[in-house]
Design an enzyme around this catalytic site. Structure first.
Site, PDB file in Angstrom:
ATOM      1  N   TYR A 154      -5.253  89.085  34.139  1.00  0.00           N
ATOM      2  CA  TYR A 154      -4.657  88.375  33.029  1.00  0.00           C
ATOM      3  C   TYR A 154      -3.486  87.440  33.579  1.00  0.00           C
ATOM      4  CZ  TYR A 154      -2.771  86.327  28.387  1.00  0.00           C
ATOM      5  OH  TYR A 154      -2.256  85.471  27.715  1.00  0.00           O
ATOM      6  N   ASP A 193       1.292  88.026  40.909  1.00  0.00           N
ATOM      7  CA  ASP A 193       1.722  88.002  39.633  1.00  0.00           C
ATOM      8  C   ASP A 193       2.281  89.469  39.045  1.00  0.00           C
ATOM      9  OD1 ASP A 193       2.159  87.676  36.861  1.00  0.00           O
ATOM     10  OD2 ASP A 193       0.071  87.032  36.208  1.00  0.00           O
ATOM     11  N   LYS A 221       8.470  89.432  31.175  1.00  0.00           N
ATOM     12  CA  LYS A 221       8.649  90.713  30.604  1.00  0.00           C
ATOM     13  C   LYS A 221      10.024  91.199  30.893  1.00  0.00           C
ATOM     14  CE  LYS A 221       3.975  91.063  29.369  1.00  0.00           C
ATOM     15  NZ  LYS A 221       2.825  90.556  30.218  1.00  0.00           N
TER      16      LYS A 221
HETATM   17  C1  LIG Z   1       2.021  89.214  29.973  1.00  0.00           C
HETATM   18  C2  LIG Z   1       1.382  88.590  31.313  1.00  0.00           C
HETATM   19  C3  LIG Z   1       1.390  87.427  31.435  1.00  0.00           C
HETATM   20  C4  LIG Z   1       1.692  86.470  30.564  1.00  0.00           C
HETATM   21  O1  LIG Z   1       3.093  86.174  30.195  1.00  0.00           O
HETATM   22  P1  LIG Z   1       3.674  85.641  28.527  1.00  0.00           P
HETATM   23  O2  LIG Z   1       5.072  85.893  28.743  1.00  0.00           O
HETATM   24  O3  LIG Z   1       2.827  86.555  27.591  1.00  0.00           O
HETATM   25  O4  LIG Z   1       3.091  84.340  28.507  1.00  0.00           O
HETATM   26  C5  LIG Z   1       0.939  86.846  32.566  1.00  0.00           C
HETATM   27  N1  LIG Z   1       0.658  87.853  33.704  1.00  0.00           N
HETATM   28  C6  LIG Z   1       0.811  89.081  33.642  1.00  0.00           C
HETATM   29  C7  LIG Z   1       0.226  89.898  34.579  1.00  0.00           C
HETATM   30  C8  LIG Z   1       1.104  89.507  32.398  1.00  0.00           C
HETATM   31  O5  LIG Z   1       0.966  90.915  32.101  1.00  0.00           O
END
Ligand SMILES: *Cc1c(COP(=O)(O)O)cnc(C)c1O
Length: 437
Positions: A142, A237, A269
């Site tokens: 994701y 990511d 995060k």
């Molecule tokens: C949470 C997440 C996102 C998206 O971040 P948001 O702040 O919710 O838009 C993208 N990549 C990874 C790996 C994530 O865990």
């Protein structure tokens, strides 16, 4: 009617599903969501005054625990200076320098407001910097909810992405190639077929949005090697893993020792310490393709917001080696207790773990979970009863089996003990679960 039920009914009347992000809904576990009113340390308190040990951690940011005094003080001080200036200010540079001191490959940084914006911008930047159009992603990873990254799994060897949601057209995902995670042969095939058109391969440091699926030995290094060979970029990511798996994220647990660095990182995060901040970062010569030094446009009214910068900087400054050691050992204790409780109740499972991130997969012990297909094939019906037994016992888990459990520096022995006490009953509830319908 309970207070939580009243709040949920009112919320559902004015917001789709009563939530602002679908992962918070209790769709897959059933029941009425608890509405939270305060958080401190390892604990959440709901509108009925019930306390829970929190294993969601705001979905990652709460590395130090909720309401860490240094973070709250930094936020108060920032607020007292104004909520934003619409102009450059020193705390942006401070947070950027803190990130780079941990992850030297983050030579230059652009602050944004969400992880979605970070990955979306990183992909645009990769296309702009390489002049190529295709992006390769792994099924089950994701990367936020931008259109081109919401492509569903293709089966077998590379398939051109089909949209994974209503509202995204095939045109929008047609330049995203989706292959299975941990599948080196598929990655080789994709480069053999399309090598000159691939702008980037994007991967989670450790996939943790289909449950935790650790990369097989050397898989991230292999992505680095093959992208380099074909002139494509590697986008790592680390929105979830960054500043959590180690002080330098998953890169700190792999690339640093193995001697490789991705071209671009994305963070989110933890970097915002609970405030809305995320970032993309990477090699200077690539980052300078961003406006205003380069032709790739990106902008944000709230990018680098001073209150968010203050929360992020205070969080990183207090995320010391001891914090990571503590989180690792708390995670180990909970994961071990979870395994023992499930074994004692006779529930087939695997615990998928990478550093302090872990998740549970029911009925998968024969194969483990190495990709999205295996994650999806588990006995997910066991999770609802398990989740509700934990909730009843005062432990707040992610309301989906496909999410990681988050420990924090504030999970002390008493918090861990309360979790361990709750596990045997929940394991028995999972054992008794039967498929629906
Ligand atoms: C949470 C997440 C996102 C998206 O971040 P948001 O702040 O919710 O838009 C993208 N990549 C990874 C790996 C994530 O865990």
């Amino acid at each position: 009617m309970t207070t939580n039920q009243q709040l949920f009914d009112a919320a559902s009347d004015v917001m789709p599903g009563g939530v602002n992000s679908p992962v918070r809904a209790f769709g897959s576990v059933g029941g009425t969501p608890a509405f939270m009113v305060s958080a401190e340390g390892s604990r959440l308190t709901d509108a009925e005054g019930k306390e829970y040990i929190d294993l969601v951690g705001s979905w990652g940011p709460a590395l130090l625990g909720h309401k860490h005094p240094a973070v709250i003080d930094a936020v108060h001080a920032a607020v007292d200076s104004g909520l934003g200036f619409g102009a450059s200010h020193p705390s942006e540079t401070r947070l950027a320098e803190l990130v780079r001191s941990r992850v030297p490959g983050a030579e230059m940084i652009r602050m944004v407001s969400t992880g979605t914006e970070a990955t979306m911008t990183a992909v645009r930047l990769a296309r702009g910097a390489t002049g190529r159009k295709l992006v390769v992603k792994f099924a089950g990873c994701y990367h936020g909810h931008s259109d081109g990254l919401l492509a569903a799994a293709g089966s077998g060897v590379a398939t051109l992405g089909l949209p994974g949601t209503a509202g995204v057209t095939e045109a929008q995902t047609s330049e995203t190639i989706v292959i299975g995670y941990n599948d080196r042969a598929a990655l080789e095939q994709v480069f053999a077929d399309h090598g000159e058109d691939i702008a980037a391969v994007i991967t989670e440091g450790v996939p943790a949005n289909m449950g935790v699926v650790p990369p097989q030995e050397g898989f991230n290094a292999f992505i680095r090697e093959i992208t380099q060979k074909h002139g494509a970029l590697m986008i790592f990511d680390e929105v979830m893993t960054g500043f959590r798996i180690t002080e330098a994220g998953q890169w700190g647990a792999s690339g640093r020792q193995e001697g490789w660095t991705p071209d671009l990182f994305t963070f989110g995060k933890v970097i915002g310490g609970g405030m809305p901040t995320a970032a993309l970062a990477g090699r200077r010569e690539i980052m300078e393709h961003l406006a205003p030094t380069g032709p790739v446009y990106h902008a944000g009214t709230l990018s680098g917001n001073p209150v968010a910068m203050a929360a992020g900087a205070a969080t990183l400054e207090h995320a010391t080696a001891e914090v990571y050691q503590h989180i690792d050992s708390a995670a180990e204790a909970v994961a071990t207790g979870l395994g023992e409780a499930l074994d004692a109740a006779g529930v087939d499972h695997t615990i998928q773990k990478a550093g302090s991130l872990f998740s549970l997969a029911f009925g998968t012990s024969a194969t483990g979970v190495h990709d999205y297909a295996q994650a999806g094939a588990q006995e997910a019906f066991r999770y609802g009863p398990f989740f509700h037994a934990m909730l009843e016992a005062g432990v707040f888990l992610p309301p989906s089996v496909f999410e990681a459990w988050f420990l924090s520096a504030a999970h002390d022995d008493a918090a861990v003990e309360q979790i361990l006490q709750a596990l045997p009953g929940a394991a028995r509830a999972a054992a008794a679960a039967r498929p629906q319908g």
